[in-house]
Design a protein around this motif. Structure first.
Motif, PDB file in Angstrom:
ATOM      1  N   GLU A  77      47.717  38.127   8.632  1.00  0.00           N
ATOM      2  CA  GLU A  77      49.070  37.668   8.945  1.00  0.00           C
ATOM      3  C   GLU A  77      49.465  36.534   7.983  1.00  0.00           C
ATOM      4  OE1 GLU A  77      49.749  36.866  13.085  1.00  0.00           O
ATOM      5  OE2 GLU A  77      48.432  38.487  13.737  1.00  0.00           O
ATOM      6  N   PRO A  78      50.731  36.410   7.591  1.00  0.00           N
ATOM      7  CA  PRO A  78      51.903  37.183   8.043  1.00  0.00           C
ATOM      8  C   PRO A  78      52.241  38.379   7.142  1.00  0.00           C
ATOM      9  CG  PRO A  78      52.656  35.327   6.763  1.00  0.00           C
ATOM     10  CD  PRO A  78      51.152  35.249   6.764  1.00  0.00           C
ATOM     11  N   ASP A  79      51.391  38.644   6.138  1.00  0.00           N
ATOM     12  CA  ASP A  79      51.725  39.732   5.208  1.00  0.00           C
ATOM     13  C   ASP A  79      51.627  41.101   5.853  1.00  0.00           C
ATOM     14  OD1 ASP A  79      52.237  37.936   3.239  1.00  0.00           O
ATOM     15  OD2 ASP A  79      50.404  38.287   2.080  1.00  0.00           O
ATOM     16  N   ASN A  80      51.072  41.177   7.065  1.00  0.00           N
ATOM     17  CA  ASN A  80      51.003  42.476   7.739  1.00  0.00           C
ATOM     18  C   ASN A  80      52.098  42.639   8.783  1.00  0.00           C
ATOM     19  OD1 ASN A  80      50.086  40.686   9.669  1.00  0.00           O
ATOM     20  ND2 ASN A  80      48.318  41.926  10.289  1.00  0.00           N
ATOM     21  N   TYR A  81      53.131  41.781   8.753  1.00  0.00           N
ATOM     22  CA  TYR A  81      54.278  41.960   9.628  1.00  0.00           C
ATOM     23  C   TYR A  81      55.223  42.981   9.000  1.00  0.00           C
ATOM     24  CZ  TYR A  81      52.849  37.660  12.050  1.00  0.00           C
ATOM     25  OH  TYR A  81      52.156  36.722  12.752  1.00  0.00           O
ATOM     26  N   TRP A  82      55.686  43.907   9.808  1.00  0.00           N
ATOM     27  CA  TRP A  82      56.561  44.964   9.288  1.00  0.00           C
ATOM     28  C   TRP A  82      57.820  44.401   8.639  1.00  0.00           C
ATOM     29  CZ3 TRP A  82      56.816  49.256  13.653  1.00  0.00           C
ATOM     30  CH2 TRP A  82      55.523  49.743  13.871  1.00  0.00           C
ATOM     31  N   TYR A  83      58.350  43.319   9.213  1.00  0.00           N
ATOM     32  CA  TYR A  83      59.630  42.822   8.711  1.00  0.00           C
ATOM     33  C   TYR A  83      59.546  42.290   7.286  1.00  0.00           C
ATOM     34  CZ  TYR A  83      58.175  37.998  10.021  1.00  0.00           C
ATOM     35  OH  TYR A  83      57.532  36.800  10.145  1.00  0.00           O
ATOM     36  N   ARG A  84      58.303  42.110   6.768  1.00  0.00           N
ATOM     37  CA  ARG A  84      58.175  41.643   5.388  1.00  0.00           C
ATOM     38  C   ARG A  84      58.743  42.663   4.392  1.00  0.00           C
ATOM     39  NH1 ARG A  84      54.675  37.478   4.455  1.00  0.00           N
ATOM     40  NH2 ARG A  84      55.976  37.286   2.597  1.00  0.00           N
ATOM     41  N   VAL A  85      58.767  43.940   4.813  1.00  0.00           N
ATOM     42  CA  VAL A  85      59.323  44.995   3.949  1.00  0.00           C
ATOM     43  C   VAL A  85      60.793  44.711   3.626  1.00  0.00           C
ATOM     44  CG1 VAL A  85      59.930  47.460   3.857  1.00  0.00           C
ATOM     45  CG2 VAL A  85      57.709  46.748   4.783  1.00  0.00           C
ATOM     46  N   CYS A  86      61.493  44.085   4.545  1.00  0.00           N
ATOM     47  CA  CYS A  86      62.933  43.877   4.382  1.00  0.00           C
ATOM     48  C   CYS A  86      63.281  42.539   3.743  1.00  0.00           C
ATOM     49  CB  CYS A  86      63.635  44.002   5.735  1.00  0.00           C
ATOM     50  SG  CYS A  86      63.597  45.673   6.406  1.00  0.00           S
ATOM     51  N   GLU A  87      62.309  41.854   3.217  1.00  0.00           N
ATOM     52  CA  GLU A  87      62.564  40.572   2.568  1.00  0.00           C
ATOM     53  C   GLU A  87      62.804  40.752   1.072  1.00  0.00           C
ATOM     54  OE1 GLU A  87      60.129  37.506   5.455  1.00  0.00           O
ATOM     55  OE2 GLU A  87      59.101  38.296   3.686  1.00  0.00           O
ATOM     56  N   GLY A  88      63.148  39.648   0.417  1.00  0.00           N
ATOM     57  CA  GLY A  88      63.335  39.671  -1.024  1.00  0.00           C
ATOM     58  C   GLY A  88      64.535  40.490  -1.441  1.00  0.00           C
ATOM     59  N   GLU A  89      64.370  41.253  -2.499  1.00  0.00           N
ATOM     60  CA  GLU A  89      65.492  42.034  -3.025  1.00  0.00           C
ATOM     61  C   GLU A  89      65.941  43.120  -2.055  1.00  0.00           C
ATOM     62  OE1 GLU A  89      64.506  44.838  -6.263  1.00  0.00           O
ATOM     63  OE2 GLU A  89      62.426  44.123  -6.074  1.00  0.00           O
TER      64      GLU A  89
ATOM     65  N   GLU B 249      66.557  42.834   1.125  1.00  0.00           N
ATOM     66  CA  GLU B 249      67.469  42.397   2.179  1.00  0.00           C
ATOM     67  C   GLU B 249      68.933  42.663   1.864  1.00  0.00           C
ATOM     68  OE1 GLU B 249      68.360  37.924   2.327  1.00  0.00           O
ATOM     69  OE2 GLU B 249      66.381  37.994   1.429  1.00  0.00           O
ATOM     70  N   SER B 250      69.274  42.774   0.603  1.00  0.00           N
ATOM     71  CA  SER B 250      70.664  43.068   0.243  1.00  0.00           C
ATOM     72  C   SER B 250      70.930  44.565   0.177  1.00  0.00           C
ATOM     73  CB  SER B 250      71.001  42.425  -1.109  1.00  0.00           C
ATOM     74  OG  SER B 250      70.172  42.960  -2.137  1.00  0.00           O
ATOM     75  N   VAL B 251      69.879  45.370   0.357  1.00  0.00           N
ATOM     76  CA  VAL B 251      70.021  46.833   0.244  1.00  0.00           C
ATOM     77  C   VAL B 251      69.832  47.511   1.602  1.00  0.00           C
ATOM     78  CG1 VAL B 251      69.141  48.918  -0.877  1.00  0.00           C
ATOM     79  CG2 VAL B 251      69.193  46.747  -2.143  1.00  0.00           C
ATOM     80  N   VAL B 252      68.804  47.122   2.322  1.00  0.00           N
ATOM     81  CA  VAL B 252      68.493  47.725   3.622  1.00  0.00           C
ATOM     82  C   VAL B 252      68.981  46.795   4.727  1.00  0.00           C
ATOM     83  CG1 VAL B 252      66.665  48.470   5.180  1.00  0.00           C
ATOM     84  CG2 VAL B 252      66.506  48.991   2.735  1.00  0.00           C
ATOM     85  N   GLN B 253      69.891  47.283   5.540  1.00  0.00           N
ATOM     86  CA  GLN B 253      70.437  46.491   6.643  1.00  0.00           C
ATOM     87  C   GLN B 253      69.842  46.960   7.969  1.00  0.00           C
ATOM     88  OE1 GLN B 253      72.568  43.917   6.029  1.00  0.00           O
ATOM     89  NE2 GLN B 253      72.188  44.404   3.884  1.00  0.00           N
ATOM     90  N   ARG B 254      69.498  46.013   8.811  1.00  0.00           N
ATOM     91  CA  ARG B 254      68.996  46.387  10.130  1.00  0.00           C
ATOM     92  C   ARG B 254      70.142  46.988  10.960  1.00  0.00           C
ATOM     93  NH1 ARG B 254      65.815  42.112   8.664  1.00  0.00           N
ATOM     94  NH2 ARG B 254      63.612  42.236   9.247  1.00  0.00           N
ATOM     95  N   PRO B 255      69.948  48.192  11.495  1.00  0.00           N
ATOM     96  CA  PRO B 255      71.031  48.871  12.247  1.00  0.00           C
ATOM     97  C   PRO B 255      71.092  48.412  13.699  1.00  0.00           C
ATOM     98  CG  PRO B 255      69.151  50.337  12.048  1.00  0.00           C
ATOM     99  CD  PRO B 255      68.774  49.072  11.305  1.00  0.00           C
ATOM    100  N   TRP B 256      71.556  47.183  13.923  1.00  0.00           N
ATOM    101  CA  TRP B 256      71.605  46.634  15.282  1.00  0.00           C
ATOM    102  C   TRP B 256      72.472  47.479  16.212  1.00  0.00           C
ATOM    103  CZ3 TRP B 256      68.431  42.968  16.895  1.00  0.00           C
ATOM    104  CH2 TRP B 256      67.810  42.163  15.932  1.00  0.00           C
ATOM    105  N   HIS B 257      73.481  48.145  15.664  1.00  0.00           N
ATOM    106  CA  HIS B 257      74.386  48.931  16.507  1.00  0.00           C
ATOM    107  C   HIS B 257      73.686  50.108  17.169  1.00  0.00           C
ATOM    108  CE1 HIS B 257      74.309  50.905  12.576  1.00  0.00           C
ATOM    109  NE2 HIS B 257      74.718  52.008  13.160  1.00  0.00           N
ATOM    110  N   LEU B 258      72.504  50.473  16.688  1.00  0.00           N
ATOM    111  CA  LEU B 258      71.783  51.611  17.268  1.00  0.00           C
ATOM    112  C   LEU B 258      70.928  51.212  18.461  1.00  0.00           C
ATOM    113  CD1 LEU B 258      70.576  53.395  13.991  1.00  0.00           C
ATOM    114  CD2 LEU B 258      72.626  53.856  15.359  1.00  0.00           C
ATOM    115  N   LEU B 259      70.697  49.919  18.627  1.00  0.00           N
ATOM    116  CA  LEU B 259      69.801  49.460  19.680  1.00  0.00           C
ATOM    117  C   LEU B 259      70.596  48.805  20.805  1.00  0.00           C
ATOM    118  CD1 LEU B 259      66.665  49.193  20.206  1.00  0.00           C
ATOM    119  CD2 LEU B 259      66.993  46.792  19.618  1.00  0.00           C
ATOM    120  N   TRP B 260      70.577  49.435  21.979  1.00  0.00           N
ATOM    121  CA  TRP B 260      71.239  48.895  23.167  1.00  0.00           C
ATOM    122  C   TRP B 260      70.192  48.597  24.222  1.00  0.00           C
ATOM    123  CZ3 TRP B 260      75.833  52.853  24.134  1.00  0.00           C
ATOM    124  CH2 TRP B 260      76.746  52.759  23.083  1.00  0.00           C
TER     125      TRP B 260
END
Length: 564
Positions: free
Chosen positions: A382-394, A396-407
């Motif tokens: 940890e913390p390099d084995n956290y899934w959310y690390r994939v969405c960091e760096g460059e 984050e401006s390309v892949v957006q978390r789809p919050w509208h899909l989660l209710w």
């Protein structure tokens, strides 16, 4: 010679050696700085918890979700906001509700055409009679004054000859949430000697079970002022939930599919907010790659939410979130079902797996991968084995978390709706946070005193009128602590409504089915989620911080940071 200093006789300090000596000292200094740099970097990495805009106040969350950085995460034990919390109301849709004048009802008109009712007074009520239907609609509109009606379902026979069940879609008049609600109630009807029909009682929330059945897609409702196509994209609380697992129709369909799966990592048993932050990163990557996300529907619930104070495995994603909405709006598969199909057809159809073991391999680099399955495998550090690390760096401006899909789970929101309905959607709400924060005088010096019964009575005096229903959302375990408030208000707490999740409840029976017949505990996260949502539906909402105390939510001298 004996009078010369020792230094003057040391060979390393002879003039011809000064250059070499200086280079050696510079080298040692650089090495020392390098070691210190590595040490500092290691400490920073081990304690990495960068700031997360998600848990800022709602205005900051809204701007964050629209365009700003969404890669970083800060641990938090509050109930996370989900997609329905950020949905905008369609004012055209919610403004077109059914008025009493729309149903054109006059009590004297609801009489049978037979001139003499002798011998017919006790005959069964015909719930399908249009005049009876109009009587029920009119009575509902008159009785429930704090809600707006948008659709009435056709009346059907209840449990006796003088009972009719009817469903309707509604919203609270002062509702802020972008959602419709469904209720179905049982009406008891009497017939007078001159054949006039009248409603003598209306049952409790969801008492009209014979009218519960979900309307078919092309079936016309009993009465609707303005048809709303596909619910206008809004959440509908109270409808029957269909969260069965999706199944691939055929071998051919499975083999033509493209899939993404995340394996391992350190996210398990973390807070629910941490779980969602990582899960939505995976879902965002799957959508970016135009792949089906293979997801594990089992959740490890962190000890902060459990009665055992231990992390608990085996919880179902569907206990907490709306899987029906997710599977309809996104392409997802259950992990167990996927591996069953993969083992049957992988070799036969020549399906290939592409393994990724470094989170720094960006989704952009995987966009050209043709293999059937991309597997991201995370290690143990940890913390390099956290899934959310994939969405960091460059990324984050390309892949957006789809919050509208989660209710949130509609089963939990149905409990919220039931509580609000018992209060006739006419109540004010107060959030009183005490617990550990009230005991910690160093960080919250005034909280305990500011949330005492006497202080609450004084503070609420100019905020809430005497005699009002007041729902108190609190982490204070002994609700008798608030008894002094009963002299001014009708106070209500979550545990008053235990029947909504006990062994005889609809929630209990439905979650047992999801859990293969085993009973499901109404755990701490569910309690906090329901408590928060009931609070948010109050006509007035009084918060602990800002409204009841001047202490900062995150401790002394953090108010400005929390609002920035």
């Amino acid at each position: 010679m004996l009078g010369r200093s020792t230094l003057s006789r040391t060979a390393s300090f002879r003039p011809e050696n000064l250059g070499q000596n200086a280079l050696a000292m510079i080298g040692n200094l650089c090495f020392t700085m390098f070691v210190l740099g590595v040490l500092i970097f290691t400490i920073i990495a081990a304690t990495y918890e960068p700031e997360d805009p998600l848990f800022h106040p709602s205005a900051k969350i809204t701007s964050f979700l629209t365009s700003q950085s969404n890669a970083t995460f800060k641990s938090d034990d509050t109930v996370v906001k989900t997609g329905e919390d950020f949905m905008a109301l369609n004012q055209t849709v919610v403004a077109t509700f059914i008025n009493a004048t729309d149903v054109e009802y006059k009590e004297e008109s609801v009489t049978e055409t037979v001139p003499n009712c002798e011998g017919n007074v006790d005959s069964p009520i015909d719930c399908t009679d249009p005049e009876v239907f109009h009587l029920l609609m009119s009575k509902a509109i008159d009785h429930f004054k704090d809600i707006h009606f948008y659709r009435f379902g056709k009346a059907v026979r209840g449990d006796s000859d003088n009972a009719c069940d009817m469903a309707w879609r509604f919203r609270p008049k002062e509702g802020k949430t972008a959602a419709f609600y469904k209720d179905y109630r049982r009406f008891t009807i009497t017939r007078s000697a001159n054949c006039t029909l009248s409603v003598v009682s209306i049952g409790d929330y969801h008492s009209g079970v014979n009218a519960r059945k979900k309307r078919k897609r092309n079936q016309k409702p009993g009465f609707e002022k303005m048809p709303v196509k596909d619910n206008a994209g809004l959440l509908v609380v109270g409808e029957a939930v269909n969260d069965t697992l999706p199944v691939i129709e055929s071998e051919n369909s499975f083999s033509r599919g493209r899939y993404l799966i995340y394996m391992g990592g350190g996210d398990r048993c973390k807070s629910m907010n941490h779980f969602l932050w990582s899960f939505l990163c995976a879902l965002g990557e799957a959508q970016y790659l135009n792949r089906t996300l293979v997801m594990d529907l089992t959740i490890c619930l962190n000890s902060m939410y459990t009665s055992s104070n231990q992390d608990e495995e085996g919880k179902d994603f569907r206990f907490y979130f709306d899987f029906e909405h997710l599977k309809e709006a996104a392409s997802v598969l259950d992990k167990e079902q996927f591996w069953s199909d993969w083992n049957k057809w992988q070799k036969k159809d020549g399906l290939n797996l592409y393994l990724v073991e470094d989170f720094r391999v960006t989704p952009m680099k995987l966009s050209e991968v043709k293999d059937s399955l991309i597997m991201r495998k995370f290690g143990s550090v940890e913390p390099d084995n956290y899934w959310y690390r994939v969405c960091e760096g460059e990324t984050e401006s390309v892949v957006q978390r789809p919050w509208h899909l989660l209710w949130k789970s509609r089963r939990l929101l149905d409990i919220v709706s039931a509580i609000a309905s018992r209060l006739n959607w006419d109540y004010d709400a107060v959030h009183v946070e005490r617990g550990e924060k009230a005991r910690n005088k160093e960080l919250w010096p005034n909280l305990e005193a500011d949330t005492s019964p006497d202080a609450l009575i004084s503070t609420l005096a100019d905020k809430i009128e005497n005699g009002r229903n007041v729902y108190i959302a609190t982490n204070e375990p002994d609700t008798s602590f608030f008894n002094p408030l009963k002299d001014k208000y009708s106070t209500h707490f979550l545990d008053e409504y235990k029947d909504l999740w006990d062994v005889n409840s609809e929630w209990y029976s439905e979650t047992m089915k999801l859990n293969k017949g085993a009973a499901v505990e109404f755990d701490g996260y569910m309690r906090a989620s329901v408590d928060t949502e009931v609070f948010l539906r109050g006509k007035k909402q009084i918060e602990t911080f800002n409204d009841l105390t001047n202490d900062c939510k995150d401790g002394i001298n953090t108010c400005n940071a929390a609002s920035s």
